[in-house]
Enzyme design. Structure first.
Site, PDB file in Angstrom:
ATOM      1  N   SER A 151       0.779  -1.476   0.165  1.00  0.00           N
ATOM      2  CA  SER A 151       0.028   0.015  -0.106  1.00  0.00           C
ATOM      3  C   SER A 151       1.596   0.844   0.036  1.00  0.00           C
ATOM      4  O   SER A 151       2.244   1.066   0.933  1.00  0.00           O
ATOM      5  CB  SER A 151      -1.006  -0.009   0.914  1.00  0.00           C
ATOM      6  OG  SER A 151      -2.149   1.414   1.348  1.00  0.00           O
ATOM      7  N   TYR A 200      -2.315  -0.555  10.159  1.00  0.00           N
ATOM      8  CA  TYR A 200      -2.670  -1.029   9.175  1.00  0.00           C
ATOM      9  C   TYR A 200      -1.452  -0.756   8.154  1.00  0.00           C
ATOM     10  O   TYR A 200      -0.634  -1.453   7.601  1.00  0.00           O
ATOM     11  CB  TYR A 200      -4.039  -0.658   8.179  1.00  0.00           C
ATOM     12  CG  TYR A 200      -3.995  -0.999   6.511  1.00  0.00           C
ATOM     13  CD1 TYR A 200      -4.131  -2.311   6.138  1.00  0.00           C
ATOM     14  CD2 TYR A 200      -3.167  -0.024   5.834  1.00  0.00           C
ATOM     15  CE1 TYR A 200      -4.291  -2.545   4.550  1.00  0.00           C
ATOM     16  CE2 TYR A 200      -3.505  -0.353   4.898  1.00  0.00           C
ATOM     17  CZ  TYR A 200      -4.129  -1.216   3.966  1.00  0.00           C
ATOM     18  OH  TYR A 200      -3.954  -1.835   2.458  1.00  0.00           O
ATOM     19  N   LYS A 223       1.752  -3.220   6.576  1.00  0.00           N
ATOM     20  CA  LYS A 223       2.341  -3.069   5.478  1.00  0.00           C
ATOM     21  C   LYS A 223       3.530  -2.946   5.405  1.00  0.00           C
ATOM     22  O   LYS A 223       4.868  -3.907   4.682  1.00  0.00           O
ATOM     23  CB  LYS A 223       1.810  -2.497   4.502  1.00  0.00           C
ATOM     24  CG  LYS A 223      -0.432  -2.690   4.185  1.00  0.00           C
ATOM     25  CD  LYS A 223      -0.305  -4.528   3.326  1.00  0.00           C
ATOM     26  CE  LYS A 223      -1.742  -3.932   3.535  1.00  0.00           C
ATOM     27  NZ  LYS A 223      -1.330  -5.599   2.360  1.00  0.00           N
TER      28      LYS A 223
END
Length: 375
Positions: free
Chosen positions: A150, A178, A182
């Site tokens: 991402s 989050y 990643k």
């Protein structure tokens, strides 16, 4: 076209990006095995994939745990990637049929806001699933992986108006758990690649803002509950499920005062995964074979929030109701990709424009006002 016997393991393949990527894979001649626990997705997406790709007699068994078409080109196993034993069963089952040529790893939790509330769950699920997958791939001799990363790994850019490049700093100013998962997985992949004496081929794809739907209107984004992303929310307002869009802040240093983002059609993103697989494939002289490759997938063009609301209104044929609210903590002014490396090294670039994104999204929303939910 690749030979049909190339079999790709796709984790999280029932989700929004995963399911659209299945269409690109099947259309490109690959066979796929999908593993998904359906925690935030529906296997109905696989039925839609089957119809779009004209597969014969795709069925899922009565308890919903497995399914496939007549030719075995699309296979489904309901498996949680955090359950090493269940995932191992999939590797063992297909090892007898030549195993997997590569894996595309989508599976994981992805809601930015939620990740701040239950961070331990995000670290456990996202990193744990990746470690299970990599360990089994190593054990069973599958040495090629495309990872769904991402743009959040860039955090808050030092120069918000500059397009982000793969060589820019990552990991330091990430604002949510989050994004940190990643980033950590990217680091794990890097360390693992070094340890394997370049025997592995790895592609890390940093997505910007995927939007839109398959042009048939049969597939699209089907968020559970209130959408976390702008365009699914706008579409639900357009179809009457919600009263208005709240625009968070109109005092940014942009032409219309609202934040600018790099939006990418989901089918361009899906095609990017096929390009990455071919880039890693030694049988097709892929230049990324044996390397750790990192690519931005975006358009390099920015649109403001109001641009997107207006464009969706154009697709719908009427203005989208919206109100101005306060800024959200952590939101930045501009976030755009420099996607030139993906074009130069693996021959991928976005082909679809903003009208395509909005028209395809509206077609999906009008044909499926409640998503994949069956009446």
């Amino acid at each position: 076209m690749v030979q049909q016997q190339q079999r790709i393991l796709v984790t999280g393949g029932c989700g929004y990006i995963g399911s659209h990527t299945l269409v690109s894979l099947l259309s490109g001649g690959y066979s796929v095995v999908v593993v998904d626990n359906l925690a935030n997705s529906s296997c109905e997406s696989l039925h839609r994939v089957s119809k779009i790709c004209s597969l014969s007699n795709f069925t899922i068994n009565t308890d919903g745990t497995s399914g496939q078409d007549t030719d075995g080109r699309l296979v489904f196993r309901k498996v949680d990637c955090c359950n090493e034993s269940s995932l191992r069963d999939v590797f063992t089952e297909f090892q007898e049929h030549g195993g997997f040529n590569a894996a595309i790893h989508f599976a994981g939790l992805k809601a930015v806001g939620e990740s701040k509330i239950i961070p331990l769950t995000y670290y456990d699920v996202n990193i744990g699933a990746t470690l299970d997958l990599l360990s089994l791939m190593e054990e069973y001799g599958c040495k090629s992986i495309v990872f769904s990363s991402s743009a959040t790994v860039y955090g808050v850019a030092k120069d918000e108006k500059a397009k982000l490049k793969e060589c820019d700093e990552v990991g330091v100013t990430i604002t949510n758990c989050y994004g940190r998962t990643k980033f950590m997985i990217e680091q794990i992949l890097g360390d693992f690649h070094v340890s394997q004496s370049k025997e592995w081929s790895i592609a890390i794809l940093r997505y910007f803002n995927p939007v839109g739907a398959h042009p048939s209107g049969k597939m699209g984004e089907d968020p559970h509950g209130v959408p976390n992303n702008l365009m699914p929310f706008v579409a639900q307002v357009a179809v009457g499920r919600r009263p208005h869009v709240t625009v968070f802040g109109n005092d940014y240093d942009t032409p219309d005062g609202t934040g600018i983002r790099d939006y990418l059609h989901v089918m361009d993103l899906a095609d990017g995964h096929v390009a990455a697989l071919r880039h890693l494939d030694d049988s097709s002289s892929g230049k990324g074979y044996g390397k750790l490759n990192t690519f931005n997938l975006g358009t390099g063009t920015g649109y403001s929030v109001l641009d997107m609301v207006e464009a969706m209104g154009k697709a719908v044929g009427k203005p989208i109701p919206h109100v101005i609210g306060p800024r959200r903590p952590g939101d930045v002014t501009i976030y755009m990709a420099d996607p030139s490396k993906a074009k130069e090294e693996m021959g991928w670039e976005a082909k679809r424009n903003l009208d395509d994104m909005c028209n395809d999204l509206w077609r999906w929303q009008t044909l499926n006002p409640n998503g994949y939910l069956k009446e």
